[in-house]
Design a protein around this motif. Structure first.
Motif, mmCIF file in Angstrom:
data_model
loop_
_atom_site.group_PDB
_atom_site.id
_atom_site.type_symbol
_atom_site.label_atom_id
_atom_site.label_comp_id
_atom_site.label_asym_id
_atom_site.label_seq_id
_atom_site.Cartn_x
_atom_site.Cartn_y
_atom_site.Cartn_z
ATOM 1 N N ASP A 10 0.855 -1.288 0.019
ATOM 2 C CA ASP A 10 0.085 -0.025 -0.026
ATOM 3 C C ASP A 10 0.759 1.426 0.008
ATOM 4 O OD1 ASP A 10 -2.405 -1.366 0.023
ATOM 5 O OD2 ASP A 10 -2.432 -1.399 2.088
ATOM 6 N N ARG A 11 2.281 1.239 -0.119
ATOM 7 C CA ARG A 11 3.131 2.320 0.016
ATOM 8 C C ARG A 11 2.809 3.697 -1.037
ATOM 9 N NH1 ARG A 11 5.568 -1.462 -3.066
ATOM 10 N NH2 ARG A 11 6.967 -0.567 -4.832
ATOM 11 N N HIS A 12 2.247 2.963 -2.294
ATOM 12 C CA HIS A 12 1.944 4.018 -3.333
ATOM 13 C C HIS A 12 0.606 4.797 -2.917
ATOM 14 C CE1 HIS A 12 -0.525 0.608 -4.401
ATOM 15 N NE2 HIS A 12 -1.184 1.236 -4.952
ATOM 16 N N LYS A 13 -0.319 4.444 -1.929
ATOM 17 C CA LYS A 13 -1.670 5.022 -1.483
ATOM 18 C C LYS A 13 -1.339 6.035 -0.556
ATOM 19 C CE LYS A 13 -3.905 0.803 -3.004
ATOM 20 N NZ LYS A 13 -4.881 -0.435 -2.071
ATOM 21 N N ARG A 14 -0.146 6.157 0.072
ATOM 22 C CA ARG A 14 0.264 7.258 1.030
ATOM 23 C C ARG A 14 0.657 8.360 0.537
ATOM 24 N NH1 ARG A 14 2.113 2.407 3.148
ATOM 25 N NH2 ARG A 14 4.359 2.941 2.833
ATOM 26 N N ALA A 60 -0.982 0.576 -10.843
ATOM 27 C CA ALA A 60 -0.191 0.844 -9.641
ATOM 28 C C ALA A 60 0.028 -0.252 -8.418
ATOM 29 C CB ALA A 60 -0.654 2.492 -9.140
ATOM 30 N N ASP A 61 -1.240 -0.729 -8.141
ATOM 31 C CA ASP A 61 -1.420 -1.866 -7.333
ATOM 32 C C ASP A 61 -0.515 -3.168 -7.581
ATOM 33 O OD1 ASP A 61 -3.020 -0.307 -5.690
ATOM 34 O OD2 ASP A 61 -4.797 -1.260 -6.265
ATOM 35 N N LEU A 62 -0.619 -3.342 -8.997
ATOM 36 C CA LEU A 62 0.288 -4.806 -9.271
ATOM 37 C C LEU A 62 1.787 -4.278 -9.323
ATOM 38 C CD1 LEU A 62 -0.497 -7.287 -10.443
ATOM 39 C CD2 LEU A 62 -0.130 -6.376 -12.784
ATOM 40 N N ARG A 63 2.171 -2.970 -9.719
ATOM 41 C CA ARG A 63 3.259 -2.578 -9.584
ATOM 42 C C ARG A 63 4.019 -2.752 -8.156
ATOM 43 N NH1 ARG A 63 3.615 2.280 -13.639
ATOM 44 N NH2 ARG A 63 4.326 1.477 -15.563
ATOM 45 N N ALA A 64 3.188 -2.394 -7.237
ATOM 46 C CA ALA A 64 3.693 -2.329 -5.756
ATOM 47 C C ALA A 64 3.735 -3.765 -5.261
ATOM 48 C CB ALA A 64 2.342 -1.712 -4.918
ATOM 49 N N SER A 65 3.263 -4.781 -5.805
ATOM 50 C CA SER A 65 3.257 -6.086 -5.557
ATOM 51 C C SER A 65 4.555 -6.820 -5.870
ATOM 52 C CB SER A 65 2.034 -7.054 -5.927
ATOM 53 O OG SER A 65 2.231 -7.136 -7.554
#
Length: 508
Positions: free
Chosen positions: A342-346, A360-365
């Motif tokens: 969840d780092r990109h959501k902060r 963006a979610d998939l990249r964070a994984s």
């Protein structure tokens, strides 16, 4: 949250009670090493021990109990296999019939399992086989119904999913508590009867703090769940009396657009396409090889410690307790993976929506998947070192790796695939990984037989197998680049669905 929906207190009650449920009940089979210590003391499968010429630290004759160890390993192998394999049909039940039905099945299985252990004896040791399987299936179904609670908390969704999986890992310490209480004079039967009685609490939570069907994502306005008061049925009925004609009730809001009348999958990626995708196939390989490494370590921990401690029961008990205590830290370690996801959501920057948000979610994984493999590799290297004090480091790395593994598995499936397929895909991934996990029994037989109790070469082989898991983050990274190129060629990202909340309210 709009007025009329579940308030903050109710949502926090659901979150905290779910955390307690996962942390005290769902994954207790993975504390098997502590329970084996108690079962050996009670004489379960003792008839399989044979006199041997080996001597212990006090030069006393020790029996050869390798066949007894194999039997205990078989109980754990079957139980852990059922824990995963039965998740597939249970995922279908959850997706088809909803939370209430799935939890009632889980509670029945869990109660039956605890009662079988309570009334087992050394003469009826065979009851351990169905008991551990029922506890495993009941526990995994309970956590499956709990992971949707993350949908209540928007941008903290992945953190809560991983937190619950960490609590699942920590529940293995329950068998340590049983071991300690047993050493202080409490009977095994009394403790498991108490656990069976706790099913009443699971039932109350099902009625008042869980939905009848599923918690949708994104969350609709005025969403509520659970019984409102005695004598009333589902909460959406009270809402239904007040809402304008034609407006969908909260529990009627689907996770995705409504399924066409002709049946089949809702608009979006069909279930069959999800299963056949390279993302899913390599994710199953990622899960399977690391799970095999963990299962083999847990299932053979007691004989491994016995081998390294040269039969000293005091040392074996000390290290068994140390291992079980480290399992309590799983609930603390797992949210770290959620923070990575969840780092990109902060931050204050607007979060992307639509296709860009999913990308963006998939990249964070990718980072989460790679870090999990690196942790498992370090754990495997330490486990291969045949030095007893090194096992303290092994225990720490094992609990961190395992909490990242299961939390990351659930979070990745929720991110990478349509949510209406989550239960089925989660179950199928666990079922396929269960087939690979069956290899632990021939590995145990190899160690007990040709390798004469020394697992060193098997551990070296497992290090090589774990390296295969690094392919998954590479595949996900390539898929991210492919999707980014498609979006770039299209010129603009796909818009968020009509009526969805703004990015500041619900991150994708």
């Amino acid at each position: 949250m709009a007025g009329g929906g579940a308030g903050v207190a109710k949502r926090l009650g659901t979150l905290l009670s779910g955390l307690l449920e996962c942390g005290a009940f769902c994954g207790i089979i993975f504390g098997w090493a502590s329970l084996v210590f108690v079962l050996k003391d009670l004489g379960y499968f003792e008839e399989l021990c044979e006199p041997a010429a080996a001597s212990g630290p006090n030069r006393t004759m020790l029996p050869d109990c390798s066949r007894q160890d194999e039997q205990f390993s078989l109980v754990f192998t079957i139980g852990s296999f059922m824990n995963n394999f039965m998740t597939f049909p249970m995922g279908f039940i959850f997706d088809r019939f909803g939370t209430a039905v799935a939890r009632l099945i889980a509670i029945s299985l869990y109660t039956g399992g605890t009662l079988l252990v309570a009334f087992s004896t050394p003469e009826l040791a065979v009851l351990l086989f169905p008991a551990m399987s029922m506890l495993s299936v009941g526990g995994i179904l309970l956590i499956l119904t709990n992971m949707q609670v993350g949908n209540l908390f928007g941008k903290y969704r992945s953190i809560i999913i991983t937190l619950y999986n960490g609590a699942f890992d920590s529940s293995s310490a329950i068998f340590l508590i049983i071991k300690v209480l047993y050493e202080h004079g409490l009977s095994l039967r009394a403790m498991f009867l108490f656990m069976a009685a706790c099913s009443a609490w699971h039932l109350l939570r099902t009625l008042f703090l869980m939905p009848r069907t599923r918690i949708p994502y994104p969350l609709p306005p005025a969403y509520d769940y659970g019984l409102r008061c005695p004598g009333r049925s589902q909460s959406y009925r009270t809402y239904e009396e007040k809402r304008p004609p034609g407006e969908a009730g909260p529990e009627e809001t689907p996770l995705e657009p409504t399924t066409p009348r002709g049946g089949g999958d809702p608009p979006g990626m069909p279930f069959g396409a999800c299963v056949r995708s390279g993302l899913f196939a390599w994710h199953v390989a990622w899960l399977s090889v690391m799970q095999l490494r963990h299962y083999l370590f847990i299932g053979t921990l007691n004989p491994l410690l016995d081998h390294l401690a040269r039969g000293d029961p005091h040392l074996v008990s000390t290290y068994t307790n140390a291992f079980a205590f480290t399992q309590l830290c799983g609930v603390l370690c797992a949210p770290w993976n959620g923070l990575i996801l969840d780092r990109h959501k902060r931050g204050k920057a607007p979060r992307p929506e639509g296709a860009l948000g999913a990308l963006a979610d998939l990249r964070a994984s990718v980072l989460s998947l790679a870090v999990t493999v690196a942790q498992c590799l370090l754990f495997s290297v330490c486990a291969a070192v045949p030095v007893l004090p090194v096992q303290f480091a092994t225990f720490v790395l094992q609990v961190i790796s395992r909490s990242f593994l299961y939390g990351g598995n659930a979070a990745f499936l929720a991110i990478a695939f349509p949510p209406q397929h989550f239960g089925k895909l989660y179950g199928l991934a666990m079922a396929l990984s269960a087939l690979v996990a069956l290899l632990q029994y021939p590995c145990v037989t190899l160690v007990r037989g040709p390798l004469h109790g020394d697992p060193f070469y098997v551990n070296l082989g497992l290090i090589a197998v774990v390296l295969v898991a690094f392919v998954s983050p590479v595949v996900v990274a390539r898929e991210c680049r492919r999707r980014a190129k498609e979006l770039g060629a299209a010129g603009t990202p796909l818009a968020a669905p009509p009526g969805a909340e703004t990015p500041d309210e619900v991150p994708r």
